[in-house]
Design a protein around this motif. Sequence first.
Motif, short mmCIF file in Angstrom:
data_model
loop_
_atom_site.label_atom_id
_atom_site.label_comp_id
_atom_site.label_asym_id
_atom_site.label_seq_id
_atom_site.Cartn_x
_atom_site.Cartn_y
_atom_site.Cartn_z
N THR A 150 42.49 46.91 33.03
CA THR A 150 42.85 46.39 34.46
C THR A 150 42.31 45.06 34.62
OG1 THR A 150 42.66 48.67 35.20
CG2 THR A 150 42.58 47.25 36.65
N LEU A 151 40.92 44.60 34.52
CA LEU A 151 40.40 43.41 34.79
C LEU A 151 41.42 42.24 33.99
CD1 LEU A 151 38.42 41.42 35.63
CD2 LEU A 151 37.30 41.87 33.78
N ALA A 152 41.75 42.50 32.91
CA ALA A 152 42.60 41.44 32.18
C ALA A 152 44.09 41.28 32.74
CB ALA A 152 42.81 41.92 30.82
N ARG A 153 44.66 42.45 33.39
CA ARG A 153 45.83 42.36 33.94
C ARG A 153 45.76 41.96 35.36
NH1 ARG A 153 46.50 47.23 31.53
NH2 ARG A 153 45.46 48.60 33.36
N VAL A 154 44.63 41.99 35.96
CA VAL A 154 44.31 41.09 37.47
C VAL A 154 44.22 39.73 37.19
CG1 VAL A 154 42.64 40.99 39.10
CG2 VAL A 154 43.30 43.31 38.51
N ILE A 155 43.44 39.30 36.08
CA ILE A 155 43.37 37.92 35.70
C ILE A 155 44.70 37.26 35.61
CG2 ILE A 155 42.32 36.16 34.29
CD1 ILE A 155 39.83 38.09 34.09
N SER A 156 45.56 38.02 34.68
CA SER A 156 46.79 37.48 34.67
C SER A 156 47.84 37.53 35.79
CB SER A 156 47.49 38.31 33.46
OG SER A 156 48.57 37.96 33.09
N ASN A 157 47.70 38.62 36.64
CA ASN A 157 48.31 38.59 37.82
C ASN A 157 48.06 37.39 38.90
OD1 ASN A 157 49.82 40.66 36.63
ND2 ASN A 157 48.65 42.22 37.58
N GLU A 158 46.84 37.33 38.65
CA GLU A 158 46.14 36.40 39.89
C GLU A 158 45.62 34.90 39.48
OE1 GLU A 158 46.54 37.44 42.95
OE2 GLU A 158 46.91 39.52 42.39
N ARG A 159 46.28 34.67 38.30
CA ARG A 159 45.84 33.48 37.68
C ARG A 159 45.75 32.23 38.35
NH1 ARG A 159 50.10 35.48 34.83
NH2 ARG A 159 52.05 34.39 34.74
N ALA A 160 47.26 32.14 39.15
CA ALA A 160 47.37 30.99 39.94
C ALA A 160 46.44 30.86 41.03
CB ALA A 160 48.63 31.24 40.68
N PRO A 161 46.10 31.84 42.08
CA PRO A 161 45.05 31.77 42.78
C PRO A 161 43.48 31.58 42.29
CG PRO A 161 45.66 33.84 42.97
CD PRO A 161 46.75 33.09 42.06
N ILE A 162 43.20 32.01 41.27
CA ILE A 162 42.08 32.13 40.22
C ILE A 162 41.87 30.51 39.83
CG2 ILE A 162 40.76 32.68 38.33
CD1 ILE A 162 41.65 35.67 38.74
N ALA A 163 43.09 30.04 39.50
CA ALA A 163 42.89 28.69 39.04
C ALA A 163 42.67 27.68 40.06
CB ALA A 163 44.16 28.13 38.30
N SER A 164 43.24 28.01 41.30
CA SER A 164 43.03 27.28 42.48
C SER A 164 41.72 27.05 42.85
CB SER A 164 43.92 27.56 43.66
OG SER A 164 45.39 27.41 43.27
N VAL A 165 40.85 28.38 42.89
CA VAL A 165 39.52 28.33 43.26
C VAL A 165 38.71 27.70 42.27
CG1 VAL A 165 37.60 29.94 43.64
CG2 VAL A 165 40.17 30.53 44.53
N LEU A 166 39.29 27.81 41.08
CA LEU A 166 38.18 27.17 39.97
C LEU A 166 38.30 25.82 40.14
CD1 LEU A 166 38.84 29.35 36.70
CD2 LEU A 166 36.73 29.23 38.28
N ILE A 167 39.44 25.13 40.50
CA ILE A 167 39.82 23.78 40.74
C ILE A 167 38.75 23.18 41.92
CG2 ILE A 167 41.37 21.84 41.33
CD1 ILE A 167 43.28 23.33 39.67
N VAL A 168 38.73 23.85 42.95
CA VAL A 168 37.87 23.67 44.07
C VAL A 168 36.66 23.65 43.80
CG1 VAL A 168 37.14 24.53 46.23
CG2 VAL A 168 39.82 24.32 45.66
#
Length: 394
Positions: A150-168
């Motif tokens: 489930t965690l892997a699917r969540v990270i895959s589904n939310e990769r765009a917002p997660i990437a944005s947070v990591l960039i910030v």
Amino acid sequence: MTAASKKLRWQVFSVLRPSEPSPAARRWRTFHLTVLAVGLLAVILLSIDEFASGHRVYLRGAIWIVTIIFLVEYLARLWVAPEIPAYVDKSPTRARLHWIVSLPGLIGLLAIMPVVMMTGGYSISGADTASVFCILWILKLGLHAPAFGTLARVISNERAPIASVLIVFAILLMAAATAAHMFERVKQPEAFGNLPNAMWWAVVTLTTTGYGDVVPLTAGGRMIGSLLMISGIAVLALMTGVLATGFAQEERRREYLRVWDQVSRVPIFASLGVVTLSEIVGKLRTRYYPAHVTVLRRGDPGDSMFFISNGEVEVRLPTGGSVRLDDGAFFGEMALLNRQPRAASVATTRPTTLLVLYASDFYEIASHIPALAEAVENEAKRRREENLGREGKR
């Protein structure tokens, strides 16, 4: 390959499959976790010289037994790899090669490395390489945690917002480290004399860990630190919100698919159209009961009814008799329709999956799907007549 061999391979695969609900699979998972716990405990105790001095032979023997069990398990999983749904279109050899390089295959390989190393001449002691590999057995716990998928699917589904947070996060980190380096390098050349050291302080501050080993002394450095701490709280809260939302959406999708699968097995729903079925799926809740568990008690409020997706229940009538219901049947509808307390107790006779429909949802569905309500009412009427007939005979 003969039909008997294929059947045996499928049976072994079913037992080893993590999501398999059968009693044999549950017993295997319990045994596997017990062996894993024994192995890890033996390795930990072996590293304590005071304890290991008098029990070294037994601890080494336990580790040997555990590693052999994991070796047998690895070979069994390798043999049944062609039964994995993702590899059914591949040849047995290619399926096994794919499994070997998959995450479960690599974890299994790490688990048997102590056997390979000990066979090659390594002894089992508290500090050697074989024991270090034994500690990696903890990775096998991940195979028993469906939430990892489930965690892997969540990270895959939310990769765009997660990437944005990591960039910030990266921008704040580099900006704060650079500013702190400029303000603090004169007073603290060891802590802030170069960017890598300043970045260590920025990471500790941005994550709100605050080890206290490096502290800015200048006014400018403290101002940067204050802004970074506030920003760190905001960034971490934003990341938490993204992951929490992703988990909630993934759980809703999984529950919807799980309920749909269960609903499709109930005959009373099978004849309904896809649109109607989707409306019902949103109202039903899945409940899993082991054998010999009371689901309803006589006198309980009649606030719901139950559909049997798979399994069997025994309805204990007030007259002293009992009726058994299995796949596709339903119960609890009379109390729900009459809005009266339960007239009978119901208990499972074997592991059972039930779909629960609450009264408010039932009447809402009944207003849109008269055929479903009529079928439930007809069944309730038939059962009332049967009960009256039994009482008349008595």
